[in-house]
Design an enzyme around this catalytic site. Structure first.
Site, PDB file in Angstrom:
ATOM      1  N   CYS A   1       0.824  -1.229   0.000  1.00 15.70           N
ATOM      2  CA  CYS A   1       0.000   0.000   0.000  1.00 15.70           C
ATOM      3  C   CYS A   1       0.850   1.269   0.000  1.00 15.70           C
ATOM      4  O   CYS A   1       0.401   2.311   0.508  1.00 15.70           O
ATOM      5  CB  CYS A   1      -0.962   0.043   1.193  1.00 15.70           C
ATOM      6  SG  CYS A   1      -2.119  -1.293   1.246  1.00 15.70           S
ATOM      7  N   ALA A   2       2.070   1.190  -0.508  1.00 15.42           N
ATOM      8  CA  ALA A   2       2.935   2.380  -0.513  1.00 15.42           C
ATOM      9  C   ALA A   2       3.635   2.469  -1.876  1.00 15.42           C
ATOM     10  O   ALA A   2       4.841   2.211  -1.981  1.00 15.42           O
ATOM     11  CB  ALA A   2       3.942   2.310   0.632  1.00 15.42           C
TER      12      ALA A   2
END
Ligand SMILES: Cc1ncc(COP(=O)(O)O)c(C=O)c1O
Length: 377
Positions: A337-338
């Site tokens: 998620c980055a």
């Protein structure tokens, strides 16, 4: 269960005291805290306050009421960001942020509500506080920085960035998802106005818990209004902390469990930190001795959280994580998620494998993991 090295996603196992506290809340005083005056409700309210006090101590906050509960770190970050911004504001954040910051800001920017500057880290993976200073405009009203990257584990110079924010009089939010409970945090020394954290990672609480520290005097617009059990004759949301940000029934079993997690961590923070550092060093050392392994985490002990991210030869990271799962190891592949952090590392297409240690991991588990990776190569 397999050998668990996915503590950056959520910690496992939880201490026995956490399990006991959740069970007790559900069986012995399962009432609505802060609403009624009967003994179970009063005990529920006391336990909620106890957790709040424990969190405030761990954060170095003077007043327990400056900690508002949230359902996870994402929830706290949404409140901190959306509650801070007005039409036309400028925000500075970094490309290392998790989507729980990036997507919130991108959504506001896409509707032309804010202007957004995303700073690249330096080549060594750390954000330069002077880059933050240079990005400030007359409209800058918020600076956001992750305390530690959830991809590389690199601990960012959050105190120095806080000094810049303080000097320039700009509100400063730290995403403490990979820090609180795993290293000392002092909101005073960090000069932050807002510190968001999950309860279910290094604080060892159950999922569905998290919170936001607000420096006294910082007022946010609310994202949710509703019943607080206080000032009920008024149609307006009460201004008092923490009720202002805690509408509706709290997650009592979660908060009780979180209180036990916070107590567990607070009693042995330096031991946990040293243990996780040594495990991480052993992991980095073991993996770096394997030909064909590409490592992305900082080598310097003091500069990283308990995260080691790597790739195995040409394998897509999700395939490597699956093969490790078949061998009995729980790790996470993909982008965590980055996406900005992976773009920076050059791993946006294949992602990377993330092994993240926790309080209960052993050196033997690390050795077995390193052997499994060697076998994979
Ligand atoms: C740096 C960072 N920020 C925010 C979050 C979101 O946390 P939560 O899953 O508790 O919403 C995570 C979760 O992994 C994270 O690593």
């Amino acid at each position: 269960m397999s050998i668990y090295l996915d503590n950056a996603a959520t910690s496992h196992p939880k201490p026995e005291g956490v399990v006991r506290a959740v069970t007790e809340a559900l069986t012995e005083y399962n009432a609505n805290p802060g609403r009624s005056g009967h003994p179970a409700a009063l005990r529920a309210a006391r336990e909620v306050l106890r957790t709040r006090e424990g969190l405030a101590r761990l954060l170095g906050a003077r007043d327990a009421l400056s900690v508002a509960f949230a359902f996870n770190c994402t929830d706290a970050l949404n409140l901190a960001i959306k509650g801070s911004l007005c039409l036309g504001d400028h925000v500075i954040a970094t490309r290392l942020e998790h989507n729980s910051v990036l997507r919130v800001l991108a959504e506001l920017a896409s509707r032309d509500r804010i202007a957004l500057t995303l700073l690249d880290p330096r080549p060594d993976g750390f954000v330069d506080p002077e880059d933050v200073r240079s990005a400030i405009t007359r409209r800058t009203s918020l600076i956001v920085c992750t305390h530690a990257s959830n991809v590389t584990g690199a601990i960012q110079p959050v105190a120095a960035i806080g000094q810049v924010a303080r000097q320039e009089g700009i509100r400063y939010l730290i995403d403490g998802a990979q820090a609180l409970g795993g290293m000392p945090v002092d909101v005073e020394a960090l000069h932050c106005d807002l510190y968001a954290f999950p309860g279910h990672k290094s604080l060892l609480g159950p999922q569905g818990t998290g919170g936001l520290f607000l420096r006294p005097g910082v007022v946010l617009c609310t994202l949710r209004e509703g019943g607080t059990g206080s000032a009920s004759d008024s149609m307006r949301q009460p201004p008092e902390l923490p009720e202002r940000y805690e509408s509706g029934t709290l997650n009592l079993p979660g908060i009780a469990g979180l209180g036990a997690g916070v107590a567990h961590v607070s009693e042995r923070l330096s031991q946990i930190m040293m243990h996780e550092r040594e495990l991480t060093s052993a992991l980095l050392e073991g993996l770096s001795a394997i030909p064909g392994i590409m490592l992305y985490s900082p080598r310097e002990e003091a500069a990283r959280a308990g995260i080691v991210t790597f790739n195995v030869g040409d394998l897509p990271s999700s395939r490597a994580a699956d093969l490790l799962a078949e061998r009995g190891f729980a790790v996470r592949g993909g982008l965590h998620c980055a996406p900005g952090a992976h773009r920076f590392l050059g791993t946006l297409r294949r992602g990377a494998v993330r092994a993240s240690v926790g309080h209960a991991n052993t050196f033997e588990e690390i050795d077995r993991f390193v052997e499994a990776v060697r076998d994979l190569v």
